[in-house]
Structure formats: structure tokens, C-alpha cells
Design an enzyme around this catalytic site. Structure first.
Site, mmCIF file in Angstrom:
data_model
loop_
_atom_site.group_PDB
_atom_site.id
_atom_site.type_symbol
_atom_site.label_atom_id
_atom_site.label_comp_id
_atom_site.label_asym_id
_atom_site.label_seq_id
_atom_site.Cartn_x
_atom_site.Cartn_y
_atom_site.Cartn_z
ATOM 1 N N GLY A 447 -26.098 -36.576 8.049
ATOM 2 C CA GLY A 447 -25.198 -37.385 7.035
ATOM 3 C C GLY A 447 -23.902 -38.010 7.325
ATOM 4 C CE LYS A 681 -10.422 -37.673 23.011
ATOM 5 N NZ LYS A 681 -8.425 -37.230 22.567
ATOM 6 N N GLY A 682 -15.503 -38.136 19.140
ATOM 7 C CA GLY A 682 -15.833 -37.372 17.674
ATOM 8 C C GLY A 682 -15.310 -36.717 16.769
ATOM 9 N N GLY A 684 -16.576 -34.940 12.980
ATOM 10 C CA GLY A 684 -17.017 -34.527 12.116
ATOM 11 C C GLY A 684 -16.581 -32.863 11.604
ATOM 12 C CD GLU A 685 -18.884 -29.428 14.353
ATOM 13 O OE1 GLU A 685 -19.287 -28.156 14.343
ATOM 14 O OE2 GLU A 685 -19.130 -30.016 15.234
#
Ligand code: MOS
Length: 718
Positions: A447, A681-682, A684-685
Site C-alpha cells: 500500500g 531512510k523510510g 511508513g512506521e
């Protein structure tokens, strides 16, 4: 950059809204049979006898499986597998599996399975279950002594109930065998991990297992583990010698596929009068099952966040007669952040220091754990931008000091952090002479928009229009990729996509230079620009050659390169974290205790943003999730029976549109050459981590009442 950093709509958006995107249970497989489980009435004990004769007599029923005739796994992993023995270890455990010509027939017959049990009393309440010590990092300094010696002391307990992920698409699978070869369409965050799992379960070679999962209707950690559905569907398909489809119902999403564990936490803080932290002891106990030891790191959350010389994080797990928990978006971190970021807020009030200021007083400039620098950390800038956007300077420090008619207004803040991880990943790119590129990697897109970001990265470095890039994922036959978890996908697969595109460019430049009269003669790859089907000198764009001509001259119609990226070794000399400052406004009805989250500003420092549109959506998702976690979500367990009770959307509440008002996001620039070449780095959390604490802090600011037990419902306020 031409495409990176520019907003782009999802490349798979049209397929998704028109129904062309196929989810696991939608693949058209001929002669498919349907499965449905009968589930245990008791939570603990054993099956004395089981009678399937009536079920088996029903029309359309092909066969009924129980522990007496179901295939057994050859895996020695301690995962839960269905129908392996007469032992019952949680309520609603599958006790029989009915296969029929239609779903309705299977479901009807499953109701007619009769079992007699030898019942034992379950212990489902983690507060009275036996605990075992789990991994706890070494204590930094001497936290108890420093706490005792601190002039300012604080201590409080926080609890978070069991919560269930509720992706729109329930778990589903279709399996069939062709001789020794298994194919399974299944909801999965990692097709190759599922492939490995199935190979172990059947003791067959991984190449005899193909796992396909091109579209996933949300997962949030729920499809990291194969759960029992995967082996059950595959093994029963082999028994009945025909394709088999098995879908969970919404209710079954609550009864055995994993959940966020119940967590009790105690935070003890010692500080100086000027606000400097001296000691943090953050204890946590989370529940697990009797069959597996599920662990996460709820209290590790703050260890890098604040400059504090003495820090201790003991962690235990409680063995309950419940199904095993699993990872659920921002596992551990959001749990720990609720406790620690609430406690930090409480100490700030005790000292009458603004909660942003308090955090800046204790800001860690380098990793307090190792003394290593952060590869980048723009949290201070995130506070600044977030506070400005939110209007934080207008905040009055005193609780109950701001109102809007009958609504008490509260402003709260909290911090989120999440490791900027990366795992080895491989991407293959086939660039054809007409400029079309096929890109493949066995990653997932649950998603967040992975189809789109990898398309953007490939297009950028191939110098082609994103419309000419076709990215394939979700098939175990594709090149190796990690599971989509831990917010590492873009950093991992994106780096490999960049590498594969660069390898193609390198190859083409070399081929072009085989021609002694090449306009690129003598140039290094870095001197050359590859864009719009042309290789040209950066210093003199007139010196160029068409990619198609280079291929033609070398008798090629396409160039295929495969590239494996691995985490940069230099990472080890740094701490790599992403950070966010999360500001929340709530309004609380003074008489009724109704809470509305009216405004949220998320300021995030998470390296380079590839697709701002998708990133904004991710942040929105984190906020919505945080509202659910703070104010609504709770899986109630009836401890008399050890049974999950709120197993539908009538009783398990999640936010609806009316619960979500203004959400603004800001991305703070961070250039980070250490994490990976693109500086990804990301997020989503990360975008969820601080939200529940920020809401709880805002509720305190509005009402003067501190709720340390999620969800914060109106009965706890009035
Ligand atoms: Mo996530 S809980 O890493 O899918």
C-alpha cells in the site's frame, strides 16, 4: 533530479480502482475447491473426540480434515500450524477444515462439526500469566542509583490493550500443485520468505514453490508471517489433488493471525531541576502465547533519543493462553513512545517547562548508546518547522487554560523515531532499444506505493519517462528482495534499482566507446548523461549517441542488468535513525468527555523523499492509525474463556472520515550520504510512532487529566 522528489500518482492506481489489480483470492483458477475452518470453543485443553460425519454428509462437501487426517508440517519452527494435534492452545483455534464445492457449502458444513473437549482453565490475562525474561540491552550507567540521587523524580505505569490490524483485504490464498511443484497466490509481505517457509514445511526445494502476491490490500505487519493459512491451504490442496481457495472472514482476522500484544510499561525518570535527564528506567511486559515467544522492543524506543547517562530497559514477556502476537505497524516503537513520550510530558509539566523545550534540553547530538554520530538527525529542525506550522508559540502552559466554547482545547507534542534500515536486495532491469524498461524484484507493495517509487527511481537513472517503466514485484521467481517490513523497502530495493540502472548505463557507455570515433570517446561514465534515449557528454551535450544506435551496432535489442545492493559498511560507524516531531490539537467536550482530534502537524526528517504525494499519504495514514490507537482501538478479551470478544467492526472501533480533520505534513531536508547513495531512510512506521502519545499529551493539556491506559475513551475522562 527529474523525477525523484516530484509528486507522482500511483502507477497502479487505475488498475486498483478498476478492479484490474488482482488480489490473492481473485486469481482465476479452474476447478477450485473452497475451504472453511471450524474453530475451537475452548482456549486450553485437548480435543477428546471430534465428529465430522454430519458435516461430511452435506451436499457439496469434498472432505473434512481434522488433526486425525490432516497433513503434518515438516518444519521444526515453532510457528503455529493448524490441525497438527489434539491440543488446544487458544480459543478459536482451527479444529477442522471443511473442503466443499462452494464457500457457502463449506461454511455451512463447518458449523456441523462437533467436538468434545477436555477443558483446562486458560490464563489469558497477561497480568496474571507467568513471565519470562526477554532480550534487554545492557544497562547504560547505573540507572537505579542515578534515579535515587535525582532531585526530581517521576514514576508512572502505562497500559496498551491488544489491537488487531484490519487491512481491507483479509488473508486469502489459492494453492495448486502440478506434480511436485506448488503455486500459491497468497496475501504476503514477502513472497520469498513465504516460499522458504513452505519449502521447509514440505521439505522440498524452494524452487518447487512459487509464491505470487502482486497486490496486497493493506497488511501493516499482518502478512509478514505466513500464519497457519499458508501451509494449511497448500497442504490440503495437495491432499485433495485440486486447487483450493481459503479466505479468512473478518471475524477470523481477529482470531489467530497475530495482533499487537497487550503491553504494560512503567517509566521512572530522574531529572535535575533545570530539566536535564539523569536516569530513565523503562520497564515493559508484553504478552505472548504459550507456543511461541514473540518479542519486540517497546522500551528500546528512547535509548537513542535523549541524552541521558543512565538508562535501563528491562523487558519480559507473559505466556498467555492466546494466539501469538505479531508485528503491527511501528511494532514496539509506538508502544514504547506512548509510555515514554507521555512520561517526558509529565516531567515537563512537573518542572513547568514547555514540552518542546524540555525535549531540546535533552536532545541527543550523538548516539548516547555508542557515542557514534548520527548519519543525519534534523529533529531540531523538525521541531522548529512543526512548531511554526502549528502555531505552538501561542500555547499556554497550564492545562485547562485554552477553550473554544464548551470544548476544552489541548495542544500536545511527541517525538517519533525509527531505525533507517536497509537489507540486501536485487533488481533486474531489461532496457529495450525502444526505451521501454522492465524492472523486477520480489518485493511487495502492501500500500505505501512501492510500485511507484521504484518506477520513479528506475526512470530517473535510466533517463526514461516513468510511463515507459514497468515494475514487477510480488512473485518469488523475481530477483531476491527482503520482506516489506520495518520501513526498509525503498532504501533496499530503491538502492538496487538505482544500481541496476547505473549498470545499464555503464554497459552502454562501454559499448558506445567500442567505436573509436564515438563522440563519447575517453569519457568516464560519470561524464556521461543518459536521458531520453541518448547518451551525451555532460560538458558538451552536442556530443551524443542514441541508445538505440549503440544497441543496434552491437546486435542487441535489449540490455539486461541485475544488481544487488547491500547496506553500506560505513553505516556501522554511525547511528542511522529517522525522526519526527508530531503536534496535535484536541478538543474535549467539557461535559461529555468526547474527544476530537482537530489538527495534526507532522514534521518529519527521514532523509530523501522520493514521492512527496505518497509520503504525505503515508503520514496521513500514520495519523489516522494514531487516532485509532489513542482513542478507539481495543480488542477485548473475556478472561473467563480466554476469548477475543470484539471481533468485528461494530465492536472494534477504528477511525472513520469524521474522526479525521486537518492533517498537515512537513518534510525536513536531510541529506544523508551514509545510509545509502540516495539518502533514503523510510517513513511508513515513523509517522505513527509519536501520535498516540501526542494525543494523550494534548488530552492532558485540555483537561488536566492524565490517562495512561489506552484507548482514551470518554468514560476515563468524566
Ligand atoms: Mo511492518 S509491522 O514492519 O509490516
Amino acid at each position: 533530479m527529474k523525477y525523484i522528489g516530484k509528486a507522482m500518482s500511483r502507477v497502479d492506481g487505475v488498475a486498483k480502482v478498476t478492479g484490474k489489480a488482482k488480489y490473492a483470492s481473485e486469481f482465476d483458477v479452474k476447478n477450485v475447491a473452497y475451504g472453511y475452518v471450524a474453530q475451537s470453543r475452548i482456549a486450553k485443553g485437548r480435543i477428546k473426540s471430534i465428529d465430522v460425519s454430519e458435516a461430511e454428509r452435506q451436499s457439496g462437501v469434498v472432505k473434512v480434515f481434522t488433526h486425525l487426517n490432516a497433513p503434518k508440517t515438516k518444519s521444526s519452527d515453532d510457528d503455529f500450524f493448524a490441525l497438527q494435534s489434539d491440543k488446544i492452545v487458544f480459543s478459536d483455534q482451527p479444529i477442522a477444515f471443511v473442503v466443499a464445492e462452494s464457500l457457502e457449502q463449506a461454511r455451512f458444513a463447518a458449523r456441523l462439526v462437533k467436538a468434545e473437549y477436555e477443558e483446562e482453565k486458560p490464563t489469558s490475562d497477561p497480568r496474571s500469566a507467568p513471565t519470562v525474561d526477554s532480550r534487554s540491552p545492557k544497562m547504560r550507567g547505573d540507572a537505579p542509583a542515578a534515579l535515587a540521587a535525582s532531585p526530581v523524580k517521576f514514576e508512572a505505569e502505562y497500559t496498551i490493550p491488544i489491537e488487531h490490524h484490519n487491512p481491507m483485504e483479509p488473508h486469502a490464498g489459492i494453492a495448486f500443485w502440478e506434480g511436485e511443484k506448488l503455486t500459491i497466490f497468497i496475501k504476503s509481505q514477502g513472497v520469498q520468505a513465504f516460499q522458504g517457509h513452505l519449502a521447509k514445511c514440505f521439505d522440498i526445494k524452494p524452487e518447487n514453490v512459487r509464491v505470487v502476491s502482486p497486490f496486497v490490500g493493506g497488511a501493516f505487519g499482518a502478512a509478514l508471517n505466513p500464519h497457519y493459512i499458508t501451509f494449511l491451504t497448500a497442504s490440503i490442496a495437495r491432499e485433495i489433488k485440486r486447487p483450493l481457495k481459503f479466505n479468512y472472514t473478518r471475524r477470523q482476522m481477529f482470531t489467530g493471525h497475530g495482533y499487537r500484544p497487550y503491553t504494560w510499561q512503567k517509566v521512572s525518570i530522574g531529572a535535575e531541576k533545570d530539566g536535564k535527564l539523569r536516569s530513565v528506567i523503562h520497564e515493559a511486559v508484553g504478552n505472548t502465547s504459550t507456543i511461541e515467544n514473540f518479542t519486540e522492543s517497546p522500551n528500546g524506543f528512547g535509548r537513542t533519543l535523549y541524552e541521558c547517562p543512565n538508562y535501563h530497559t528491562p523487558y519480559k514477556i507473559a505466556k498467555t493462553d492466546l494466539p501469538t502476537p505479531t508485528w503491527m505497524r511501528a511494532p514496539g516503537a509506538v508502544t514504547g513512545a506512548f509510555a515514554l513520550e507521555s512520561a517526558i510530558d509529565e516531567v515537563a509539566y512537573q518542572l513547568k517547562i514547555d514540552p518542546v523545550e524540555f525535549r531540546l534540553i535533552n536532545y541527543s547530538e550523538k548516539d548516547p548508546e555508542t557515542g557514534r554520530p548520527f548519519s543525519s538527525k534534523a529533529l531540531r529542525e523538525a521541531f522548529k518547522q512543526g512548531a511554526a506550522k502549528f502555531g505552538w508559540e501561542k500555547r499556554k502552559l497550564e492545562p485547562r487554560s485554552m477553550r473554544d466554547g464548551n470544548w476544552l482545547v489541548g495542544w500536545g507534542v511527541a517525538v517519533g523515531t525509527w531505525g533507517a534500515g536497509q537489507a540486501p536486495a536485487t533488481v533486474r532491469i531489461a532496457l529495450s532499444a525502444d526505451g521501454n524498461a522492465r524492472v523486477g524484484s520480489a518485493t511487495a507493495d502492501i500500500g505505501p506505493g512501492t510500485y511507484t517509487v521504484i518506477t520513479i527511481i528506475a526512470a530517473e537513472f535510466l533517463g526514461v519517462d516513468p510511463a515507459k517503466v514497468k515494475f514487477e514485484l510480488g512473485d518469488s521467481d523475481l530477483p531476491n528482495a527482503p520482506m516489506q517490513g520495518g520501513s526498509i523497502t525503498t532504501a533496499s530495493v530503491g538502492t538496487a534499482a538505482q544500481g541496476a540502472a547505473m549498470a545499464i548505463k555503464t554497459k552502454l557507455v562501454g559499448l558506445a566507446q567500442k567505436d573509436a570515433n564515438s563522440p563519447l570517446a575517453g569519457a568516464s561514465v560519470d561524464d556521461v548523461e543518459m536521458a531520453d534515449g541518448t547518451l551525451s557528454l555532460k560538458s558538451n551535450a552536442a556530443k551524443k549517441v542514441a541508445v538505440a544506435d549503440v544497441m543496434k551496432a552491437n546486435g542487441m535489442t535489449e540490455i539486461v542488468e541485475t544488481f544487488t545492493s547491500t547496506p553500506n559498511a560505513e553505516r556501522r560507524n554511525y547511528r542511522t535513525q529517522a525522526h519526527g516531531a508530531q503536534f496535535v490539537e484536541v478538543k474535549v467536550d467539557e461535559d461529555l468527555g468526547i474527544i476530537k482530534v482537530t489538527r495534526v502537524v507532522e514534521a518529519t526528517a527521514c532523509g530523501r523523499i522520493i514521492n512527496p504525494k505518497a509520503s504525505h499519504s503515508q503520514e496521513m495514514g500514520g495519523v489516522v492509525w494514531g487516532i485509532g490507537m489513542a482513542l478507539q482501538e481495543e480488542t477485548a478479551v473475556d478472561h473467563r474463556y480466554g476469548r477475543m470478544m470484539t471481533t468485528n467492526f461494530a465492536t472494534y472501533h477504528i477511525p472513520v472520515n469524521a474522526d479525521v480533520q486537518s492533517v498537515e505534513t512537513a518534510f525536513v531536508d536531510e541529506e544523508d550520504k551514509i545510509v545509502n547513495p540516495l539518502g533514503i531512510k523510510g517513513m511508513g512506521e515513523l509517522c505513527l510512532v509519536g501520535i498516540p502519545a501526542a494525543i494523550a499529551n494534548a488530552v492532558f493539556h485540555a483537561t488536566g487529566k492524565r490517562v495512561r491506559d489506552l484507548p482514551i475513551t470518554l468514560d476515563k475522562l468524566i
